[in-house]
Design an enzyme around this catalytic site. Structure first.
Site, PDB file in Angstrom:
ATOM      1  N   CYS A 217       0.604  -0.804   0.060  1.00 52.13           N
ATOM      2  CA  CYS A 217      -0.073  -0.032   0.294  1.00 52.13           C
ATOM      3  C   CYS A 217       0.712   1.695   0.012  1.00 52.13           C
ATOM      4  O   CYS A 217       1.687   1.470   0.952  1.00 52.13           O
ATOM      5  CB  CYS A 217      -0.455  -0.078   1.038  1.00 52.13           C
ATOM      6  SG  CYS A 217      -2.119   1.740   2.278  1.00 52.13           S
ATOM      7  N   CYS A 220       0.393   3.474   3.526  1.00 53.41           N
ATOM      8  CA  CYS A 220       1.125   2.894   5.069  1.00 53.41           C
ATOM      9  C   CYS A 220       2.420   2.401   4.729  1.00 53.41           C
ATOM     10  O   CYS A 220       2.763   1.483   5.316  1.00 53.41           O
ATOM     11  CB  CYS A 220      -0.042   1.956   5.665  1.00 53.41           C
ATOM     12  SG  CYS A 220      -0.835   0.543   4.992  1.00 53.41           S
ATOM     13  N   CYS A 237      -5.426   0.246   0.560  1.00 49.96           N
ATOM     14  CA  CYS A 237      -5.891  -1.030   1.838  1.00 49.96           C
ATOM     15  C   CYS A 237      -6.977  -0.610   1.980  1.00 49.96           C
ATOM     16  O   CYS A 237      -6.931   0.706   2.251  1.00 49.96           O
ATOM     17  CB  CYS A 237      -3.993  -1.381   2.271  1.00 49.96           C
ATOM     18  SG  CYS A 237      -4.412  -0.590   3.880  1.00 49.96           S
ATOM     19  N   CYS A 341     -34.856  36.253  14.541  1.00 50.01           N
ATOM     20  CA  CYS A 341     -33.340  36.377  14.968  1.00 50.01           C
ATOM     21  C   CYS A 341     -32.971  35.465  15.154  1.00 50.01           C
ATOM     22  O   CYS A 341     -31.468  35.731  15.182  1.00 50.01           O
ATOM     23  CB  CYS A 341     -33.343  36.966  16.759  1.00 50.01           C
ATOM     24  SG  CYS A 341     -34.496  38.944  16.493  1.00 50.01           S
ATOM     25  N   CYS A 391       7.453  45.734  24.484  1.00 46.13           N
ATOM     26  CA  CYS A 391       8.166  44.498  25.289  1.00 46.13           C
ATOM     27  C   CYS A 391       7.167  44.641  26.688  1.00 46.13           C
ATOM     28  O   CYS A 391       5.840  45.197  27.374  1.00 46.13           O
ATOM     29  CB  CYS A 391       9.171  45.806  26.251  1.00 46.13           C
ATOM     30  SG  CYS A 391      10.444  45.449  27.597  1.00 46.13           S
ATOM     31  N   CYS A 404       6.049  40.232  34.348  1.00 45.86           N
ATOM     32  CA  CYS A 404       5.298  40.166  33.078  1.00 45.86           C
ATOM     33  C   CYS A 404       4.349  40.510  32.221  1.00 45.86           C
ATOM     34  O   CYS A 404       2.968  40.205  32.650  1.00 45.86           O
ATOM     35  CB  CYS A 404       5.716  38.382  32.895  1.00 45.86           C
ATOM     36  SG  CYS A 404       5.061  37.619  30.987  1.00 45.86           S
ATOM     37  N   HIS A 414      11.787  34.752  35.589  1.00 43.21           N
ATOM     38  CA  HIS A 414      11.293  34.171  34.273  1.00 43.21           C
ATOM     39  C   HIS A 414      12.959  34.105  34.094  1.00 43.21           C
ATOM     40  O   HIS A 414      13.287  33.206  32.603  1.00 43.21           O
ATOM     41  CB  HIS A 414      11.238  35.823  33.208  1.00 43.21           C
ATOM     42  CG  HIS A 414       9.396  35.550  33.198  1.00 43.21           C
ATOM     43  ND1 HIS A 414       8.787  35.024  33.684  1.00 43.21           N
ATOM     44  CD2 HIS A 414       8.251  34.600  32.147  1.00 43.21           C
ATOM     45  CE1 HIS A 414       6.699  35.381  33.620  1.00 43.21           C
ATOM     46  NE2 HIS A 414       7.531  34.860  32.119  1.00 43.21           N
TER      47      HIS A 414
HETATM   48 ZN    ZN Z   1     -36.528  37.816  17.442  1.00 44.65          ZN
HETATM   49 ZN    ZN Z   2       5.240  35.267  31.548  1.00 46.41          ZN
HETATM   50 ZN    ZN Z   3      -2.294   1.275   3.648  1.00 46.16          ZN
END
Ligand code: ZN
Ligand code: ZN
Ligand code: ZN
Ligand code: ZN
Ligand code: ZN
Ligand code: ZN
Lengths: 599, 128
Positions: A217, A220, A237, A341, A391, A404, A414
């Site tokens: 096949c 695969c 297959c 609606c 930043c 941070c 960090h």
């Molecule tokens: Zn409505």
């Molecule tokens: Zn952070």
């Molecule tokens: Zn296959």
């Protein structure tokens, strides 16, 4: 930030001048002349809830029966193919309703919907939701309808039903266009849709190889013994082919050969993935099918698959113009929704205001998000800080705390690497002076909106909590009934109170969008006072439902009924005030003129 | 990581025995789904003369839930094609695409400069 319902994708109004003529309308000039309310018997809680048990094996039976079932007049009988009734008389409303004095009444005395059902009769003129005539459908009913349409087209175009299914999926169920194009140039249509040119399409071939000479096949790269291939000879297959098809069953479109444009037919899909698999594909293409039918509406409730056909669709436009809310109720779940609606029943707010409000919630959610992402409070001293550069290493001007921006964590933790931050950041926004001005004015107008929006969403959340609590209480009391022999009539006040609670909550919730659009200060002050009173009454009744002991609940029957009375009185006050507001034309045009984006 | 689909093994073997011109792809020894890739900047493109290093990771559902037409080879070829003909209308980095659309000549100049600064064959500096 906005509640689920507001961000609902199905939010689209109907196409008001719908002049399209559907093939269906030809095949379906069946059924009811008389849409009158049906009588229900109180033992039969949900006469429409009959769908289960129809498994795929019975599928052929359903098809062969469908003609007669569709043709029958079934507005009283439970039926597999949809049941007709008007919302006001639907079974959920059938049980006793309570008026403000606490008397219980039985069904037919009220001909209007659930919401109004709880109001005193003299006040019903205030109430603006209007039950529509409708028919409910299940997924299976719709599949029947789709098959019927395919049969019809297969006769007209003289091609197999399998082909029609493929073609309709390819044409997004636009049968008019398919007919037109096919009649003009069948070869081209077939080619575009990936069908073989002659109309006797060949089913693919399943091959079994001997162990001594297996098939290699391509997908695969393993040696396999069973394979499948279409007329194009692209062979894989069955495991790989199966996986490939399975992955595409929920996409609602034609499935092509993995390596070329040839389309798999119903039989191929069933051969590869097992009997009934092609039905899954048909089901997933139903969304497009329903969208083609103007009078058919999906229930907008999350995860609900209910479908409703509005039988008096032509009246919708006028009702909406009169400030009425055309609503239906989806199947046994009893979800009420406005067919204009495509949103929950928003009584007492009129449709235009609702549409504007919902659009606003959608539009502003971005702005709100932006403000929230670009202003932040220092995690240590809570001073408000605006981000003014890309930043993310922030230093608080007041307490010099370094943190941070993305995770609000201490910057020192960090380490040296910014990329240790576990939260994914939004795109950096550089704030210029120009931007700062915009932020300031946007913030001002947002403040007012956020005030009402918060109130609105608080009650939206509470509605869900109330619903959950109400059903718990009702079932514990039902258990108690069995043990202690309290009569059904005696315990009925609980169901009634639950309805009053939910309707009071809904009234309150939808009164905030109206208040938001209110221009006149004196009227708004009065309105806000009556709103506050209703809010107190609703919360007090809601509190009653927090009682755990069912015996205590039954003992407190009188208190429940009294609380309900207060809710109903104050709800009426809100409604009167609202009526005045709407009639006094103090609402700005903004509230009524629909933005183009709403259609 | 337990058993690697045969398809990945075959594709890797072929990438080495029959390489795509201008592209190398070498799987990591400890993780055969992870490839170190180099792509030469296509001739007559602003990236000409540069060598671009990429990392390629085959997700767990590869190749099972992928279209059979999509192979490692085709993916790499399409990246190479994008270098030859960038499509600023469907960008990964919006700001870059914006610049490209506003002033193509300047953008191409920048691309050339960056190629000679950051994508020279020997001292490899990762781009991401
Ligand atoms: Zn409505
Ligand atoms: Zn952070
Ligand atoms: Zn296959
Ligand atoms: Zn093929
Ligand atoms: Zn529903
Ligand atoms: Zn601080």
């Amino acid at each position: 930030m906005p509640p689920d319902s507001v961000s609902n994708e199905k939010l689209e109004s109907y196409d008001s001048d719908g002049s399209e003529v559907h093939i269906d309308s030809v095949e379906e000039e069946e059924e009811e002349e008389d849409f009158g309310s049906f009588e229900y018997s109180e033992e039969e809680e949900f006469p429409i809830d009959e769908e289960e048990g129809e498994e795929l094996e019975d599928y052929d039976d359903i098809i062969s029966n469908s003609e007669s079932q569709f043709g029958d007049d079934f507005d009283i009988e439970p039926s597999t193919n949809g049941t007709t009734f008007t919302s006001g008389s639907s079974p959920n409303n059938g049980h006793a309703t309570t008026d403000s004095i606490g008397n219980s009444r039985r069904g037919d005395e009220y001909s209007y919907g659930l919401t109004q059902g709880q109001f005193r009769e003299e006040s019903t003129s205030l109430v603006n939701s209007t039950p529509m005539k409708f028919k409910t459908y299940t997924t299976m009913d719709l599949i029947d309808k789709m098959h019927k349409q395919c049969r019809k087209l297969s006769e007209i175009l003289v091609i197999s039903q399998d082909n029609v299914i493929n073609l309709l999926q390819f044409f997004s169920w636009n049968s008019e266009r398919l007919m037109e194009d096919y009649v003009t140039d069948p070869m081209k249509v077939r080619k575009d849709a990936g069908l073989l040119e002659d109309s006797h399409d060949l089913t693919g071939v399943c091959t079994t190889y001997p162990k001594t000479n297996p098939f290699s096949c391509f997908i695969c790269c393993d040696d396999k013994l069973t394979t499948y291939k279409l007329a194009c000879n692209h062979e894989y297959c069955t495991d790989c082919y199966g996986r490939y098809v399975e992955d595409r069953l929920s996409e609602g479109r034609v499935i092509k050969c993995p390596d070329c444009d040839l389309t798999l037919q119903t039989r191929d899909i069933d051969n590869i993935c097992g009997e009934g698999s092609s039905l899954k594909l048909l089901e997933s293409s139903m969304k497009e099918y329903v969208e083609r039918l103007r009078a058919f509406k999906w229930c907008p409730a999350p995860d609900c698959k209910g479908i409703v056909e509005v039988l008096n669709m032509s009246e919708v436009k006028d009702l909406v113009n009169e400030g009425k809310i055309p609503f239906v109720r989806c199947g046994s779940e009893g979800h009420q929704f406005c067919v204009s609606c495509l949103f929950e029943n928003h009584s007492p707010a009129p449709c235009q205001i609702t549409k504007n409000w919902i659009t606003k919630c959608k539009d502003d959610s971005e702005t709100v998000k932006w403000i929230l992402t670009n202003t932040q409070t220092c995690p240590r001293c809570e001073t408000s800080i605006e981000k003014n550069g890309g930043c993310n290493h922030m230093t608080c001007k007041k307490c010099r705390h370094e943190f941070c921006w993305i995770c609000l964590g201490d910057w020192k933790l960090h380490g040296s690497s910014y990329y240790n931050c576990t939260r994914t950041g939004t795109k950096d926004q550089i704030i210029t002076n120009e931007n700062k001005k915009t932020i300031a004015s946007t913030k001002e107008s947002l403040k007012r909106y956020l005030h009402f929006y918060n109130l609105f969403s608080v009650h939206e959340v509470s509605t869900k909590l109330d619903m959950a609590r109400c059903s718990v209480v009702q079932s514990t009391v039902r258990d108690l009934q069995v043990v202690s022999g309290i009569s059904w009539i005696e315990a009925q006040f609980i169901a009634d109170s639950a309805k009053v609670l939910l309707s009071g909550r809904q009234c309150l919730k939808w009164s905030y969008p109206l208040a938001f659009y209110c221009d006149s200060t004196p009227l708004l002050n009065i309105f806000e006072n009556v709103q506050a009173e209703l809010a107190m009454a609703v919360e007090s009744l809601s509190k009653m439902f927090e009682i755990e002991d069912p015996a205590e609940i039954v003992e407190k029957k009188k208190e429940f009924i009294d609380d309900c009375g207060v809710v109903l009185l104050r709800q009426n006050a809100v409604l009167s005030c609202m009526k005045e507001l709407l009639e006094s034309k103090t609402l700005p045009d903004e509230a009524f003129i629909l933005k183009k984006s709403v259609r | 990581m337990s058993n690697l689909p045969k398809r990945i093994i075959k594709e890797s073997e072929r990438l080495i025995s029959d390489p795509v011109p201008g592209i190398t792809a070498v799987p990591h020894e400890d993780n055969l789904r992870y490839f170190d890739v180099t792509i030469q900047g296509p001739d007559q493109s602003p990236y000409e003369g540069g060598v671009f290093e990429l990392e390629l990771y085959l997700p767990d559902d590869y190749p099972n839930h992928w279209s059979p037409a999509l192979q490692i080879r085709t993916i790499l070829l399409s990246v190479q094609a994008l270098l030859a003909a960038p499509n600023p209308n469907d960008p990964l980095a919006n700001d870059v695409a914006e610049e490209w659309l506003q002033n193509e000549t300047a953008a191409i100049e920048t691309a050339k400069q960056w190629t000679s600064l950051h994508a020279q064959p020997k001292p490899a500096v990762a781009e991401d």
